[in-house]
Design an enzyme around this catalytic site. Sequence first.
Site, PDB file in Angstrom:
ATOM      1  NE  ARG A 166      -4.203  -1.611   0.233  1.00 38.69           N
ATOM      2  CZ  ARG A 166      -4.303  -2.895  -0.124  1.00 38.69           C
ATOM      3  NH1 ARG A 166      -3.296  -3.513  -0.705  1.00 38.69           N
ATOM      4  NH2 ARG A 166      -5.424  -3.558   0.087  1.00 38.69           N
ATOM      5  CB  SER A 238      -8.755  -1.604   4.410  1.00 44.94           C
ATOM      6  OG  SER A 238      -9.090  -2.833   3.840  1.00 44.94           O
ATOM      7  CD  GLU A 334      -5.785   0.667   2.422  1.00 47.04           C
ATOM      8  OE1 GLU A 334      -5.826  -0.442   2.932  1.00 47.04           O
ATOM      9  OE2 GLU A 334      -6.347   0.951   1.357  1.00 47.04           O
TER      10      GLU A 334
HETATM   11  N1  EPU Z   1     -11.220 -10.954   9.765  1.00 48.85           N
HETATM   12  C1  EPU Z   1     -11.887 -11.057  10.964  1.00 48.85           C
HETATM   13  N2  EPU Z   1     -12.818 -10.112  11.262  1.00 48.85           N
HETATM   14  C2  EPU Z   1     -13.124  -9.098  10.413  1.00 48.85           C
HETATM   15  C3  EPU Z   1     -12.427  -8.977   9.192  1.00 48.85           C
HETATM   16  C4  EPU Z   1     -11.468  -9.926   8.887  1.00 48.85           C
HETATM   17  O1  EPU Z   1     -11.644 -11.963  11.736  1.00 48.85           O
HETATM   18  O2  EPU Z   1     -13.996  -8.294  10.752  1.00 48.85           O
HETATM   19  C5  EPU Z   1     -10.264 -11.996   9.399  1.00 48.85           C
HETATM   20  C6  EPU Z   1     -10.810 -12.841   8.250  1.00 48.85           C
HETATM   21  O3  EPU Z   1     -11.606 -13.891   8.723  1.00 48.85           O
HETATM   22  C7  EPU Z   1      -9.552 -13.341   7.587  1.00 48.85           C
HETATM   23  C8  EPU Z   1      -8.581 -12.200   7.794  1.00 48.85           C
HETATM   24  O4  EPU Z   1      -9.083 -11.420   8.873  1.00 48.85           O
HETATM   25  O5  EPU Z   1      -9.065 -14.473   8.249  1.00 48.85           O
HETATM   26  C9  EPU Z   1      -8.383 -11.355   6.568  1.00 48.85           C
HETATM   27  O6  EPU Z   1      -9.642 -10.808   6.161  1.00 48.85           O
HETATM   28  P1  EPU Z   1      -9.969 -10.477   4.625  1.00 48.85           P
HETATM   29  O7  EPU Z   1      -9.630 -11.654   3.773  1.00 48.85           O
HETATM   30  O8  EPU Z   1     -11.355  -9.950   4.578  1.00 48.85           O
HETATM   31  O9  EPU Z   1      -8.924  -9.392   4.196  1.00 48.85           O
HETATM   32  P2  EPU Z   1      -8.236  -8.173   4.981  1.00 48.85           P
HETATM   33  O10 EPU Z   1      -6.840  -8.579   5.304  1.00 48.85           O
HETATM   34  O11 EPU Z   1      -9.107  -7.723   6.091  1.00 48.85           O
HETATM   35  C10 EPU Z   1      -7.175  -7.133   2.842  1.00 48.85           C
HETATM   36  C11 EPU Z   1      -7.151  -5.811   2.145  1.00 48.85           C
HETATM   37  C12 EPU Z   1      -8.450  -5.577   1.387  1.00 48.85           C
HETATM   38  C13 EPU Z   1      -8.609  -6.702   0.380  1.00 48.85           C
HETATM   39  C14 EPU Z   1      -8.617  -8.039   1.116  1.00 48.85           C
HETATM   40  C15 EPU Z   1      -8.660  -9.236   0.214  1.00 48.85           C
HETATM   41  C16 EPU Z   1      -5.713  -4.394   3.481  1.00 48.85           C
HETATM   42  C17 EPU Z   1      -5.637  -3.249   4.431  1.00 48.85           C
HETATM   43  N3  EPU Z   1      -6.943  -4.748   3.109  1.00 48.85           N
HETATM   44  O12 EPU Z   1      -8.199  -7.076   3.822  1.00 48.85           O
HETATM   45  O13 EPU Z   1      -8.328  -4.360   0.683  1.00 48.85           O
HETATM   46  O14 EPU Z   1      -9.812  -6.557  -0.355  1.00 48.85           O
HETATM   47  O15 EPU Z   1      -7.385  -8.165   1.890  1.00 48.85           O
HETATM   48  O16 EPU Z   1      -7.428  -9.440  -0.382  1.00 48.85           O
HETATM   49  O17 EPU Z   1      -4.675  -4.939   3.090  1.00 48.85           O
HETATM   50  C18 EPU Z   1      -8.714  -2.010   0.868  1.00 48.85           C
HETATM   51  O18 EPU Z   1      -7.497  -1.867   0.793  1.00 48.85           O
HETATM   52  O19 EPU Z   1      -9.502  -1.037   0.970  1.00 48.85           O
HETATM   53  C19 EPU Z   1      -9.269  -3.363   0.861  1.00 48.85           C
HETATM   54  C20 EPU Z   1     -10.574  -3.603   1.038  1.00 48.85           C
END
Ligand code: EPU
Length: 341
Positions: A166, A238, A334
Site C-alpha cells: 500500500r 479498509s 490506510e
Molecule cells: N477478519 C476477521 N474479522 C473481520 C475482518 C477480517 O476476523 O472483521 C479476518 C478474516 O476472517 C480473515 C482475515 O481477517 O481471516 C483477513 O480478512 P480479509 O480476507 O477480509 O482481508 P483483509 O486482510 O481484512 C485485505 C485488504 C483488502 C482486500 C482483502 C482481500 C488491506 C488493508 N486490506 O483485507 O483491501 O480486499 O485483503 O485481499 O490490506 C482495501 O485496501 O480497501 C481493501 C478492502
Amino acid sequence: MHILQKNYSLKSLNTFGIDAKAKYYLTFDAPQDFAQFFDQYPSLKLEKKLFLGAGSNLLFVTDFDGLIIHPKIEGIKCVHEDGNSIDLEVGAGVNWDFFVNYCVENEYYGIENLSLIPGNIGAVPVQNIGAYGVEASSLVYQVNGITLDTLQSKSINGKDCEFDYRTSLFKEKLKDNFLVTSVIFRLSKQPNFKIQYEGLVDKIAQFGPLNIQNIRKAIIAIRQAKLPDPAVLGNAGSFFKNPIVSENQSIPLRQQYSDIPVYPFKPGLVKVAAGWLIEKAGWKGSSLGNAAVHDRQALVLINKGEASGEEIFQLSQAIATDVKSKFDITLEREVQLIKAD
Ligand code: EPU
C-alpha cells in the site's frame, strides 16, 4: 480545458460522503491544461495541494485550505503489443473497475483479482492497490506524470516506483510533488490465475469453469458479501493497513489465540489481520455517534448518514488505542487523513 471553482463542496467527491469544502478546486481533461493553468494563476502555485482521484481513500476531518487538483484525463490506448502481452496506457481519470472490466472482456490477464476496487487510475500506483493475492505493482509498466515544482512531464519505469504494501515512491519521496496523468499497464495474453485466496476456488466453481470472466464474477461476489457499497453506505474500504510485526512478536499472540490470521510478509516479518484484531477487541458493528464499524468487515469504518469527518476520525483513534492496549500492536491508517495543520 480546465475549470477552477472556489469554496467548493467535496461531498460528492469522497466516498465517505463528508461535506467538506475546498478553498480551490481544479479539474482538467488533458495534461497540458494543467501545466498551462499555473501560467494563468501563478499565485495558486503556492497553495497547499491535494491530488484527488475518486476520493475513495481519504477522510476529510476538516475543510481543505488549499488547491484540490482533480485530473479527469480519459482514454485507454494500446501503446505496444506482441504475442505474449499488451501495454495499455490509461488516463488518470479512468475508473479503475471500468478498466478491469475492459481487460476481462478482451481476455488480457493479470488484473482480474482486482475487480470492483473503488478508485481511479491515478491513485493506483500511488497506493499500490491490492486484493486477493495480487498487487497493482505487478502490472504497472510505466507511470507518466508532471513534476509540480518544474511543471515538466516525466515518466517513471514501474521497476523504479519503490512499490511496497500500500505504498510507493509517489506516497513517500515524491509525495505531493508528482501528479500522475496516465499509467501504462502490461497485461498478459496467457492466463496465470492467482486463486489461492481462501474460498476463491469454490466461489469460482459456483459460476462455472475456471476462466477470467468467472474469476471476476467470484471476486465481485466475495467483495459484495463483505464490503459495503460506498454509493449506499459511505466508507473508504479498509481504514487501517494490516500491521506488520516481527515473527518473534507474533509467537505469543499465536500461542494465546489459535485463530489469529498471520501471513508471511518478508523474512522475519509477518502481517496480522487488522480486521481480526478490531473484531477481537469488540468493535465490530459498534458505533460512535454517526460513525460505525462495519458489521461484516471490521476493517471498514462507515458513515451511517450524517457523520462528520471528525466523528469517523475519533472512532478510528478509539479503535487504535484499544488495539494497542489489548495486543500491543500499532494500527496504521490506510486512509489518508485531510486535516488542518
Ligand atoms: N477478519 C476477521 N474479522 C473481520 C475482518 C477480517 O476476523 O472483521 C479476518 C478474516 O476472517 C480473515 C482475515 O481477517 O481471516 C483477513 O480478512 P480479509 O480476507 O477480509 O482481508 P483483509 O486482510 O481484512 C485485505 C485488504 C483488502 C482486500 C482483502 C482481500 C488491506 C488493508 N486490506 O483485507 O483491501 O480486499 O485483503 O485481499 O490490506 C482495501 O485496501 O480497501 C481493501 C478492502
